[in-house]
Scaffold this motif. Structure first.
Motif, PDB file in Angstrom:
ATOM      1  N   ILE A  80      -3.888   1.565 -10.687  1.00 46.12           N
ATOM      2  CA  ILE A  80      -2.563   1.028 -10.377  1.00 46.12           C
ATOM      3  C   ILE A  80      -2.644   0.090  -9.171  1.00 46.12           C
ATOM      4  CG2 ILE A  80      -0.241   1.609  -9.571  1.00 46.12           C
ATOM      5  CD1 ILE A  80      -0.469   4.167 -11.310  1.00 46.12           C
ATOM      6  N   ARG A  81      -3.365   0.510  -8.141  1.00 50.72           N
ATOM      7  CA  ARG A  81      -3.504  -0.343  -6.953  1.00 50.72           C
ATOM      8  C   ARG A  81      -4.217  -1.653  -7.291  1.00 50.72           C
ATOM      9  NH1 ARG A  81      -5.219   4.842  -4.258  1.00 50.72           N
ATOM     10  NH2 ARG A  81      -3.360   5.602  -3.205  1.00 50.72           N
ATOM     11  N   ALA A  82      -5.200  -1.599  -8.185  1.00 53.20           N
ATOM     12  CA  ALA A  82      -5.965  -2.799  -8.545  1.00 53.20           C
ATOM     13  C   ALA A  82      -5.107  -3.824  -9.283  1.00 53.20           C
ATOM     14  CB  ALA A  82      -7.167  -2.415  -9.410  1.00 53.20           C
ATOM     15  N   VAL A  83      -4.205  -3.371 -10.133  1.00 52.19           N
ATOM     16  CA  VAL A  83      -3.436  -4.323 -10.943  1.00 52.19           C
ATOM     17  C   VAL A  83      -2.017  -4.571 -10.435  1.00 52.19           C
ATOM     18  CG1 VAL A  83      -4.816  -3.876 -13.008  1.00 52.19           C
ATOM     19  CG2 VAL A  83      -2.668  -2.629 -12.682  1.00 52.19           C
ATOM     20  N   ASP A  84      -1.452  -3.625  -9.677  1.00 51.75           N
ATOM     21  CA  ASP A  84      -0.058  -3.755  -9.242  1.00 51.75           C
ATOM     22  C   ASP A  84       0.151  -3.640  -7.735  1.00 51.75           C
ATOM     23  OD1 ASP A  84       1.370  -4.282 -11.565  1.00 51.75           O
ATOM     24  OD2 ASP A  84       1.488  -2.173 -12.120  1.00 51.75           O
ATOM     25  N   GLY A  85      -0.867  -3.261  -6.992  1.00 48.99           N
ATOM     26  CA  GLY A  85      -0.692  -3.103  -5.552  1.00 48.99           C
ATOM     27  C   GLY A  85      -0.341  -1.669  -5.183  1.00 48.99           C
ATOM     28  N   PRO A  86       0.313  -1.468  -4.045  1.00 47.46           N
ATOM     29  CA  PRO A  86       0.584  -0.113  -3.548  1.00 47.46           C
ATOM     30  C   PRO A  86       1.363   0.746  -4.541  1.00 47.46           C
ATOM     31  CG  PRO A  86       1.167  -1.773  -1.907  1.00 47.46           C
ATOM     32  CD  PRO A  86       0.843  -2.510  -3.161  1.00 47.46           C
ATOM     33  N   LEU A  87       1.134   2.047  -4.486  1.00 46.75           N
ATOM     34  CA  LEU A  87       1.829   2.971  -5.380  1.00 46.75           C
ATOM     35  C   LEU A  87       3.336   2.946  -5.159  1.00 46.75           C
ATOM     36  CD1 LEU A  87      -0.475   6.135  -5.278  1.00 46.75           C
ATOM     37  CD2 LEU A  87      -0.414   4.311  -6.996  1.00 46.75           C
ATOM     38  N   VAL A  88       3.755   2.855  -3.921  1.00 53.56           N
ATOM     39  CA  VAL A  88       5.177   2.814  -3.588  1.00 53.56           C
ATOM     40  C   VAL A  88       5.404   1.662  -2.625  1.00 53.56           C
ATOM     41  CG1 VAL A  88       7.073   4.029  -2.429  1.00 53.56           C
ATOM     42  CG2 VAL A  88       5.517   5.297  -3.912  1.00 53.56           C
ATOM     43  N   SER A  89       6.404   0.855  -2.936  1.00 52.77           N
ATOM     44  CA  SER A  89       6.819  -0.174  -1.993  1.00 52.77           C
ATOM     45  C   SER A  89       8.337  -0.227  -1.994  1.00 52.77           C
ATOM     46  CB  SER A  89       6.214  -1.539  -2.342  1.00 52.77           C
ATOM     47  OG  SER A  89       6.741  -2.026  -3.541  1.00 52.77           O
ATOM     48  N   VAL A  90       8.866  -0.627  -0.877  1.00 59.48           N
ATOM     49  CA  VAL A  90      10.307  -0.764  -0.712  1.00 59.48           C
ATOM     50  C   VAL A  90      10.555  -2.237  -0.435  1.00 59.48           C
ATOM     51  CG1 VAL A  90      12.327  -0.004   0.590  1.00 59.48           C
ATOM     52  CG2 VAL A  90      10.397   1.569   0.252  1.00 59.48           C
ATOM     53  N   TYR A  91      11.143  -2.911  -1.402  1.00 62.40           N
ATOM     54  CA  TYR A  91      11.320  -4.375  -1.395  1.00 62.40           C
ATOM     55  C   TYR A  91      10.087  -5.103  -0.871  1.00 62.40           C
ATOM     56  CZ  TYR A  91      13.549  -3.181   3.142  1.00 62.40           C
ATOM     57  OH  TYR A  91      13.859  -2.658   4.375  1.00 62.40           O
ATOM     58  N   GLY A  92       8.945  -4.715  -1.420  1.00 61.63           N
ATOM     59  CA  GLY A  92       7.687  -5.382  -1.125  1.00 61.63           C
ATOM     60  C   GLY A  92       6.928  -4.879   0.089  1.00 61.63           C
ATOM     61  N   LEU A  93       7.486  -3.940   0.817  1.00 68.22           N
ATOM     62  CA  LEU A  93       6.810  -3.393   1.996  1.00 68.22           C
ATOM     63  C   LEU A  93       6.324  -1.974   1.713  1.00 68.22           C
ATOM     64  CD1 LEU A  93       9.366  -4.417   4.772  1.00 68.22           C
ATOM     65  CD2 LEU A  93       7.192  -5.545   4.236  1.00 68.22           C
ATOM     66  N   ARG A  94       5.237  -1.606   2.356  1.00 71.10           N
ATOM     67  CA  ARG A  94       4.783  -0.223   2.283  1.00 71.10           C
ATOM     68  C   ARG A  94       5.807   0.654   3.010  1.00 71.10           C
ATOM     69  NH1 ARG A  94      -0.690   0.212   0.769  1.00 71.10           N
ATOM     70  NH2 ARG A  94      -1.709  -1.805   0.668  1.00 71.10           N
ATOM     71  N   PRO A  95       5.987   1.881   2.565  1.00 72.45           N
ATOM     72  CA  PRO A  95       7.014   2.742   3.168  1.00 72.45           C
ATOM     73  C   PRO A  95       6.909   2.889   4.681  1.00 72.45           C
ATOM     74  CG  PRO A  95       6.152   3.771   1.196  1.00 72.45           C
ATOM     75  CD  PRO A  95       5.313   2.540   1.454  1.00 72.45           C
ATOM     76  N   GLU A  96       5.699   2.929   5.217  1.00 72.87           N
ATOM     77  CA  GLU A  96       5.560   3.091   6.669  1.00 72.87           C
ATOM     78  C   GLU A  96       5.954   1.831   7.434  1.00 72.87           C
ATOM     79  OE1 GLU A  96       1.515   1.870   5.088  1.00 72.87           O
ATOM     80  OE2 GLU A  96       3.107   3.247   4.465  1.00 72.87           O
ATOM     81  N   ALA A  97       6.068   0.702   6.739  1.00 71.27           N
ATOM     82  CA  ALA A  97       6.422  -0.552   7.392  1.00 71.27           C
ATOM     83  C   ALA A  97       7.924  -0.849   7.339  1.00 71.27           C
ATOM     84  CB  ALA A  97       5.646  -1.709   6.760  1.00 71.27           C
ATOM     85  N   VAL A  98       8.655  -0.049   6.596  1.00 67.65           N
ATOM     86  CA  VAL A  98      10.099  -0.268   6.472  1.00 67.65           C
ATOM     87  C   VAL A  98      10.787   0.258   7.724  1.00 67.65           C
ATOM     88  CG1 VAL A  98      12.150   0.350   5.126  1.00 67.65           C
ATOM     89  CG2 VAL A  98       9.986  -0.068   3.967  1.00 67.65           C
ATOM     90  N   SER A  99      11.772  -0.480   8.182  1.00 80.12           N
ATOM     91  CA  SER A  99      12.534   0.031   9.329  1.00 80.12           C
ATOM     92  C   SER A  99      14.024  -0.014   9.012  1.00 80.12           C
ATOM     93  CB  SER A  99      12.228  -0.765  10.593  1.00 80.12           C
ATOM     94  OG  SER A  99      12.596  -2.114  10.434  1.00 80.12           O
ATOM     95  N   TYR A 100      14.705   0.996   9.465  1.00 80.04           N
ATOM     96  CA  TYR A 100      16.135   1.141   9.235  1.00 80.04           C
ATOM     97  C   TYR A 100      16.826   1.390  10.563  1.00 80.04           C
ATOM     98  CZ  TYR A 100      14.850   2.025   4.335  1.00 80.04           C
ATOM     99  OH  TYR A 100      14.361   1.926   3.062  1.00 80.04           O
ATOM    100  N   ASN A 101      18.145   1.279  10.533  1.00 82.29           N
ATOM    101  CA  ASN A 101      18.879   1.668  11.728  1.00 82.29           C
ATOM    102  C   ASN A 101      18.919   3.194  11.786  1.00 82.29           C
ATOM    103  OD1 ASN A 101      21.009   2.640  10.152  1.00 82.29           O
ATOM    104  ND2 ASN A 101      22.183   0.747  10.348  1.00 82.29           N
TER     105      ASN A 101
END
Length: 152
Positions: A80-101
Protein backbone atom coordinates in the motif's frame (compact mmCIF):
# COMPACT_ATOMS: atom_id res chain seq x y z
CA UNK A 1 -10.30 3.64 5.31
CA UNK A 2 -10.80 3.41 1.59
CA UNK A 3 -8.69 0.84 -0.28
CA UNK A 4 -7.82 2.19 -3.71
CA UNK A 5 -8.09 0.17 -6.89
CA UNK A 6 -4.34 0.66 -7.23
CA UNK A 7 -3.62 -1.08 -3.89
CA UNK A 8 -6.14 -3.84 -4.59
CA UNK A 9 -4.69 -4.50 -8.05
CA UNK A 10 -1.12 -4.42 -6.71
CA UNK A 11 -1.93 -7.00 -4.05
CA UNK A 12 -3.73 -9.25 -6.53
CA UNK A 13 -0.82 -9.10 -8.98
CA UNK A 14 1.64 -9.96 -6.20
CA UNK A 15 -0.48 -12.91 -5.07
CA UNK A 16 -0.21 -14.24 -8.64
CA UNK A 17 3.57 -13.72 -8.69
CA UNK A 18 4.06 -15.34 -5.29
CA UNK A 19 2.06 -18.36 -6.39
CA UNK A 20 4.40 -19.15 -9.28
CA UNK A 21 6.72 -22.14 -9.05
CA UNK A 22 10.25 -21.09 -8.15
CA UNK A 23 9.52 -17.44 -8.87
CA UNK A 24 8.99 -17.95 -12.59
CA UNK A 25 8.44 -14.62 -14.37
CA UNK A 26 4.94 -13.69 -15.53
CA UNK A 27 4.14 -11.22 -18.29
CA UNK A 28 2.14 -8.13 -17.43
CA UNK A 29 -0.39 -9.24 -20.03
CA UNK A 30 -0.93 -12.55 -18.23
CA UNK A 31 -1.12 -10.89 -14.80
CA UNK A 32 -3.71 -8.47 -16.14
CA UNK A 33 -5.73 -11.22 -17.76
CA UNK A 34 -5.66 -13.48 -14.68
CA UNK A 35 -6.74 -10.71 -12.31
CA UNK A 36 -8.79 -8.57 -14.72
CA UNK A 37 -6.52 -5.55 -14.28
CA UNK A 38 -6.36 -2.96 -17.09
CA UNK A 39 -2.97 -3.21 -18.80
CA UNK A 40 -1.92 0.45 -18.62
CA UNK A 41 -2.92 0.67 -14.97
CA UNK A 42 -1.01 -2.53 -14.19
CA UNK A 43 2.14 -1.25 -15.90
CA UNK A 44 2.10 1.86 -13.68
CA UNK A 45 1.55 -0.29 -10.58
CA UNK A 46 4.39 -2.63 -11.49
CA UNK A 47 6.67 0.39 -12.00
CA UNK A 48 5.79 1.64 -8.49
CA UNK A 49 6.45 -1.81 -7.05
CA UNK A 50 9.78 -2.03 -8.89
CA UNK A 51 10.86 1.37 -7.49
CA UNK A 52 10.00 0.05 -4.01
CA UNK A 53 12.13 -3.08 -4.60
CA UNK A 54 9.17 -5.46 -4.37
CA UNK A 55 9.25 -6.77 -7.97
CA UNK A 56 11.75 -6.93 -10.76
CA UNK A 57 11.38 -7.29 -14.50
CA UNK A 58 13.23 -9.78 -16.63
CA UNK A 59 13.69 -9.10 -20.33
CA UNK A 60 13.81 -11.62 -23.10
CA UNK A 61 11.81 -14.50 -24.53
CA UNK A 62 11.00 -15.97 -21.11
CA UNK A 63 10.84 -12.58 -19.45
CA UNK A 64 8.21 -10.95 -17.33
CA UNK A 65 7.75 -9.87 -13.74
CA UNK A 66 8.74 -11.68 -10.60
CA UNK A 67 9.17 -10.98 -6.93
CA UNK A 68 12.41 -9.15 -6.05
CA UNK A 69 12.04 -10.11 -2.39
CA UNK A 70 10.83 -13.18 -0.59
CA UNK A 71 7.01 -12.84 -0.50
CA UNK A 72 7.12 -13.71 3.21
CA UNK A 73 8.98 -10.43 3.84
CA UNK A 74 6.59 -8.18 1.90
CA UNK A 75 3.61 -7.01 3.93
CA UNK A 76 0.30 -5.61 2.76
CA UNK A 77 1.44 -2.33 4.37
CA UNK A 78 4.61 -2.33 2.24
CA UNK A 79 2.53 -2.69 -0.91
CA UNK A 80 0.00 0.00 0.00
CA UNK A 81 2.80 2.42 0.88
CA UNK A 82 4.59 1.64 -2.41
CA UNK A 83 1.60 2.40 -4.63
CA UNK A 84 -0.50 4.85 -2.57
CA UNK A 85 1.75 6.39 0.08
CA UNK A 86 1.05 6.48 3.83
CA UNK A 87 -1.58 4.17 5.30
CA UNK A 88 -3.45 7.10 6.85
CA UNK A 89 -3.38 10.71 5.80
CA UNK A 90 -5.53 13.66 6.72
CA UNK A 91 -5.94 15.93 3.68
CA UNK A 92 -2.55 14.81 2.45
CA UNK A 93 -0.67 15.07 5.75
CA UNK A 94 0.49 12.29 8.03
CA UNK A 95 -1.57 12.22 11.24
CA UNK A 96 1.33 13.39 13.41
CA UNK A 97 1.76 16.46 11.18
CA UNK A 98 -1.85 17.64 11.46
CA UNK A 99 -2.51 20.47 13.85
CA UNK A 100 -5.81 21.62 15.26
CA UNK A 101 -6.97 24.25 17.66
CA UNK A 102 -7.47 23.29 21.29
CA UNK A 103 -11.10 22.24 20.91
CA UNK A 104 -10.40 19.78 18.06
CA UNK A 105 -6.89 18.54 18.91
CA UNK A 106 -8.36 15.28 20.17
CA UNK A 107 -8.97 14.35 16.51
CA UNK A 108 -5.26 13.83 16.00
CA UNK A 109 -5.41 11.00 18.54
CA UNK A 110 -8.21 9.36 16.54
CA UNK A 111 -6.13 9.47 13.35
CA UNK A 112 -3.07 8.08 15.13
CA UNK A 113 -5.16 5.28 16.68
CA UNK A 114 -6.67 4.45 13.28
CA UNK A 115 -3.20 4.18 11.76
CA UNK A 116 -2.08 1.93 14.61
CA UNK A 117 -5.07 -0.36 14.07
CA UNK A 118 -4.38 -0.60 10.35
CA UNK A 119 -0.75 -1.44 11.06
CA UNK A 120 -1.88 -4.25 13.38
CA UNK A 121 -3.41 -5.95 10.36
CA UNK A 122 -1.50 -4.71 7.30
CA UNK A 123 2.00 -5.14 8.70
CA UNK A 124 1.30 -8.70 9.86
CA UNK A 125 -0.07 -10.09 6.61
CA UNK A 126 2.54 -11.02 4.03
CA UNK A 127 2.15 -11.66 0.34
CA UNK A 128 3.18 -15.28 1.08
CA UNK A 129 0.33 -15.59 3.61
CA UNK A 130 -2.12 -14.26 1.02
CA UNK A 131 -0.83 -16.57 -1.72
CA UNK A 132 -1.03 -19.56 0.63
CA UNK A 133 -4.43 -18.54 2.05
CA UNK A 134 -2.94 -18.70 5.55
CA UNK A 135 -3.73 -15.50 7.38
CA UNK A 136 -2.33 -14.94 10.87
CA UNK A 137 -4.65 -15.81 13.75
CA UNK A 138 -4.64 -12.16 14.87
CA UNK A 139 -6.25 -11.29 11.52
CA UNK A 140 -8.69 -14.18 11.19
CA UNK A 141 -9.94 -13.62 14.73
CA UNK A 142 -11.08 -10.12 13.67
CA UNK A 143 -13.34 -11.63 11.01
CA UNK A 144 -15.14 -14.13 13.26
CA UNK A 145 -17.60 -11.67 14.72
CA UNK A 146 -20.77 -11.25 12.71
CA UNK A 147 -20.50 -7.52 13.37
CA UNK A 148 -17.20 -7.40 11.45
CA UNK A 149 -19.09 -8.29 8.26
CA UNK A 150 -21.81 -5.66 8.65
CA UNK A 151 -21.47 -2.53 6.47
CA UNK A 152 -22.07 0.09 9.13
Amino acid sequence: MRVSAKSDYALRALIELAGRDEGAPVSAEELGRLQDIPHGFLQAILADLRRAGVVMSQRGQSGGWRMARDPATVSVADVIRAVDGPLVSVYGLRPEAVSYNESADVLQHVWIAARSSLRDVFEHVSIRALADHKLPRAVTSRTQSEDAWLPH
